[in-house]
Design an enzyme around this catalytic site. Structure first.
Site, PDB file in Angstrom:
ATOM      1  N   ARG A  73      -3.761  -2.303   6.427  1.00 42.80           N
ATOM      2  CA  ARG A  73      -4.489  -3.408   5.776  1.00 42.80           C
ATOM      3  C   ARG A  73      -3.892  -3.705   4.412  1.00 42.80           C
ATOM      4  O   ARG A  73      -3.741  -4.872   4.032  1.00 42.80           O
ATOM      5  CB  ARG A  73      -5.978  -3.097   5.648  1.00 42.80           C
ATOM      6  CG  ARG A  73      -6.693  -3.119   6.994  1.00 42.80           C
ATOM      7  CD  ARG A  73      -8.152  -2.735   6.857  1.00 42.80           C
ATOM      8  NE  ARG A  73      -8.262  -1.418   6.262  1.00 42.80           N
ATOM      9  CZ  ARG A  73      -9.237  -1.024   5.446  1.00 42.80           C
ATOM     10  NH1 ARG A  73     -10.210  -1.841   5.117  1.00 42.80           N
ATOM     11  NH2 ARG A  73      -9.260   0.198   4.963  1.00 42.80           N
TER      12      ARG A  73
ATOM     13  N   ASN B 240     -10.792  -3.303   9.481  1.00 43.62           N
ATOM     14  CA  ASN B 240     -10.806  -2.444  10.656  1.00 43.62           C
ATOM     15  C   ASN B 240     -11.944  -2.870  11.575  1.00 43.62           C
ATOM     16  O   ASN B 240     -13.002  -3.286  11.103  1.00 43.62           O
ATOM     17  CB  ASN B 240     -11.014  -0.984  10.251  1.00 43.62           C
ATOM     18  CG  ASN B 240      -9.811  -0.399   9.545  1.00 43.62           C
ATOM     19  OD1 ASN B 240      -8.694  -0.846   9.713  1.00 43.62           O
ATOM     20  ND2 ASN B 240     -10.043   0.617   8.735  1.00 43.62           N
TER      21      ASN B 240
END
Length: 91
Positions: free
Chosen positions: A20, A38
């Site tokens: 990320r 997520n």
């Protein structure tokens, strides 16, 4: 220039490996807004808004093999930008 929204679901070993953060850095370099988060099933969902070319480049990078972890596949959806995001964040 028409703004677009790219939503991409990335599967593989992409949680807990800096994926990320890496995605956020690439998106900011491309001038995009949105987020990476997520999901409960182990994927990372990436939502990016901006010009069509920068969004397509981000998708290319997500599939490119030079990411943290291991990407086994990416499914994307294109739509009109909603314009609600400011910056690019990890969620």
């Amino acid at each position: 220039m028409t703004e677009v929204r790219l939503t991409a679901w990335v599967r593989g070993r992409v949680q807990g490996v800096g994926f990320r953060w890496w995605t956020r850095a690439r998106a900011l370099e491309l001038g995009l807004t949105g987020w990476a988060r997520n999901t409960a099933d182990g994927r990372v969902e990436v939502v990016a808004e901006g010009g069509g070319e920068p969004c397509a480049r981000l998708l290319e990078l997500l599939r490119g093999g030079d990411t943290p972890g291991r990407v086994d596949g990416v499914v994307e959806r294109w739509s009109e930008a909603k314009g609600k995001a400011a910056g690019f964040v990890e969620r």
